[in-house]
Enzyme design. Structure first.
Site, PDB file in Angstrom:
ATOM      1  N   TYR A  73      13.061  11.603   6.445  1.00 38.69           N
ATOM      2  CA  TYR A  73      13.805  11.500   7.726  1.00 38.69           C
ATOM      3  C   TYR A  73      15.379  11.955   7.257  1.00 38.69           C
ATOM      4  O   TYR A  73      16.234  12.184   8.456  1.00 38.69           O
ATOM      5  CB  TYR A  73      13.455  10.288   8.743  1.00 38.69           C
ATOM      6  CG  TYR A  73      12.270  10.246   9.107  1.00 38.69           C
ATOM      7  CD1 TYR A  73      11.126  11.279   9.089  1.00 38.69           C
ATOM      8  CD2 TYR A  73      11.684   8.977   9.669  1.00 38.69           C
ATOM      9  CE1 TYR A  73       9.936  11.217   9.353  1.00 38.69           C
ATOM     10  CE2 TYR A  73      10.318   8.563  10.149  1.00 38.69           C
ATOM     11  CZ  TYR A  73       9.653   9.780  10.062  1.00 38.69           C
ATOM     12  OH  TYR A  73       8.200   9.590  10.541  1.00 38.69           O
ATOM     13  N   LYS A  97       2.069   7.894  -1.840  1.00 40.65           N
ATOM     14  CA  LYS A  97       0.828   8.939  -2.340  1.00 40.65           C
ATOM     15  C   LYS A  97       1.328   9.442  -3.640  1.00 40.65           C
ATOM     16  O   LYS A  97       1.765  10.296  -3.907  1.00 40.65           O
ATOM     17  CB  LYS A  97       1.144  10.057  -1.183  1.00 40.65           C
ATOM     18  CG  LYS A  97       0.496   9.843   0.040  1.00 40.65           C
ATOM     19  CD  LYS A  97      -1.062  10.052   0.063  1.00 40.65           C
ATOM     20  CE  LYS A  97      -1.370  11.469   0.207  1.00 40.65           C
ATOM     21  NZ  LYS A  97      -3.102  11.723   0.173  1.00 40.65           N
ATOM     22  N   ASP A 133      -3.310   7.568   2.800  1.00 42.58           N
ATOM     23  CA  ASP A 133      -4.380   8.159   3.558  1.00 42.58           C
ATOM     24  C   ASP A 133      -5.581   6.865   3.482  1.00 42.58           C
ATOM     25  O   ASP A 133      -6.147   6.619   4.690  1.00 42.58           O
ATOM     26  CB  ASP A 133      -5.000   9.323   3.148  1.00 42.58           C
ATOM     27  CG  ASP A 133      -5.115   9.505   1.539  1.00 42.58           C
ATOM     28  OD1 ASP A 133      -4.561   8.596   0.759  1.00 42.58           O
ATOM     29  OD2 ASP A 133      -5.920  10.586   1.079  1.00 42.58           O
ATOM     30  N   ASP A 192       6.152   4.646   9.559  1.00 44.47           N
ATOM     31  CA  ASP A 192       6.269   5.014  10.913  1.00 44.47           C
ATOM     32  C   ASP A 192       4.875   4.986  11.449  1.00 44.47           C
ATOM     33  O   ASP A 192       4.294   4.676  12.659  1.00 44.47           O
ATOM     34  CB  ASP A 192       6.919   6.421  11.026  1.00 44.47           C
ATOM     35  CG  ASP A 192       7.173   6.709  12.422  1.00 44.47           C
ATOM     36  OD1 ASP A 192       7.106   5.848  13.258  1.00 44.47           O
ATOM     37  OD2 ASP A 192       8.025   7.737  12.433  1.00 44.47           O
ATOM     38  N   ASP A 230       2.432   1.865  13.870  1.00 45.50           N
ATOM     39  CA  ASP A 230       1.925   2.327  14.856  1.00 45.50           C
ATOM     40  C   ASP A 230       0.300   2.072  14.970  1.00 45.50           C
ATOM     41  O   ASP A 230      -0.181   1.555  16.126  1.00 45.50           O
ATOM     42  CB  ASP A 230       2.189   3.725  15.464  1.00 45.50           C
ATOM     43  CG  ASP A 230       3.450   3.716  16.280  1.00 45.50           C
ATOM     44  OD1 ASP A 230       4.281   2.548  16.270  1.00 45.50           O
ATOM     45  OD2 ASP A 230       3.602   4.637  16.845  1.00 45.50           O
TER      46      ASP A 230
END
Ligand code: NAD
Length: 370
Positions: A143, A194, A227, A251, A255
């Site tokens: 970001y 990852k 994942d 992020d 959630d």
């Protein structure tokens, strides 16, 4: 009574002042019944600050936040301010707080109270008793990395670019927060990236392992690809204690974990900065929900997310773990007795107002402290 804990309360807009009022009653209770005193000051943030002071956060309020041991925030925003220029929008006040306080670690617990387990979209047995914490890196990663932008190539096609970048100090400081918090909980950390396809992920894994081996070998550390973590969160969430991950994966995963609990009005959060020489960390505590303009001013809002944010503050900023547990137990007991605000209402339960839920929590605190 020592009143040296400097607390800045920024109630904000919409339901912010309503839910914060209930925290005010808890603060009074702690002063009276537990001799836990706070040096409380109040300030404006968001739309109310714009209305009164012309900006969503004044320099003076920012300075007060920097000087405080902890900041407790309600919520900002609402339709009244939707058409303001970007830099005057209520959310800019919150972003400035996070940026200037250098809050690099975002803590999002996902706790499922027994009586609310049916609010989750997952089966009761998968989520009942869930108590996990996601630590998300908040100020680095894709970001913020450069180069970034959208460019037009010589052949007229366009290319969008963002850069995932992490340095060893950025990884080290957020991993330290996760390990330190794990020591106060179940002593397990799962680091998520990852590393199989991203060099920044490989660096993340190596640095977290290195820090663990050097300073936190009492903590049980595991590594997981992001994942797989998303899958595991909905397959068997109770396997996790503390998850530490980067900005982007955090992020998404926070959630996802939030939805395990099924209810926005119940979710607290904290954002922490670096520790200074005395060990004090800048810290901002706030419910995950927004200002809920649709129910603002009606005494309908659920104050529990803010009350649980207050409990996080007791534990993480003031080392008052016992008092934090007391608040959490009182919340659980109020729910056990069937008290519900509208957002978490279930058949057969007793519907209460914002104030009514505050009353219920205070009554349970009295019982627990008797
Ligand atoms: P929201 O979280 O305010 O509301 C979403 C829905 O959940 C609404 O139906 C609301 O009534 C309900 N809800 C939220 N909190 C509740 C509570 N404590 N008790 C009962 N019901 C609750 O999100 P939104 O509607 O997308 O945004 C409203 C405003 O809040 C916008 O201006 C947005 O920018 C702002 N916002 C602020 C923050 C923040 O201050 N951290 C976060 C998100 C949104």
């Amino acid at each position: 009574m020592a009143a040296n804990k400097k607390l800045l309360i920024l109630a904000g807009d919409g339901i912010g002042p309503e839910v914060m009022r209930e925290v005010g009653r808890l603060i009074d209770w702690f002063a009276k019944r537990r001799a836990v005193g706070f040096d409380v000051s109040q300030g404006l943030v968001g739309g109310c600050a714009y209305d009164k002071e012309g900006v969503p956060l004044t320099d003076a309020t920012m300075a007060a936040a920097m000087a405080a041991d902890a900041v407790l925030l309600g919520a900002v925003g609402g339709p009244k301010w939707d058409n303001l220029p970007f830099e005057k929008k209520p959310e800019r006040g919150l972003l400035r707080l996070r940026k200037d306080m250098e809050l690099f670690a975002n803590l999002r617990p996902a706790i499922v109270f027994g009586p609310l387990a049916d609010a989750s979209t997952l089966k009761r047995e998968l989520v009942e008793g869930l108590d996990m914490l996601i630590v998300r890196e908040l100020t680095g990663g894709v970001y913020f990395g450069s180069p970034r932008g959208i460019e037009t190539l010589p052949d007229g096609t366009r290319r969008g670019i963002n850069t995932q970048v992490y340095t060893t100090p950025e990884i080290d400081r957020v991993a330290r927060v996760a390990f330190d918090l794990a020591r106060l909980r179940g002593k397990r950390v799962c680091s998520v990236e990852k590393a199989n396809v991203m060099e920044s992920g490989l660096l993340w894994r190596e640095e977290v392992q290195k820090l663990h081996d050097a300073s936190y070998s009492d903590i049980d550390l595991s590594h997981m690809y992001a994942d797989n973590c998303a899958m595991q969160l909905v397959r068997q969430p109770k396997q996790f204690d503390v998850i530490v991950t980067d900005n982007l994966f955090g992020d998404l995963l926070s959630d996802c974990a939030a939805m395990l609990t099924g209810s926005l009005g119940m979710l607290p959060s904290a954002s922490l900065g670096a520790a200074d020489a005395t060990g004090r960390r800048r810290a901002l505590y706030e419910p995950v929900h927004g200002s809920a303009p649709d129910i603002a001013g009606k005494d309908l809002a659920n104050p529990l997310a803010t009350i649980l944010s207050f409990a996080m503050m007791l534990r993480y900023s003031f080392d008052l773990g016992e008092d934090a547990t007391l608040v959490e137990k009182a919340v659980a007991a109020a729910l056990d007795r069937g008290y519900r605000t509208g957002d978490i209402m279930t058949p057969g339960a007793t519907r209460v107002s914002t104030t009514g839920m505050g009353d219920a929590v205070l009554k349970e605190l009295d019982r627990l402290a008797a």
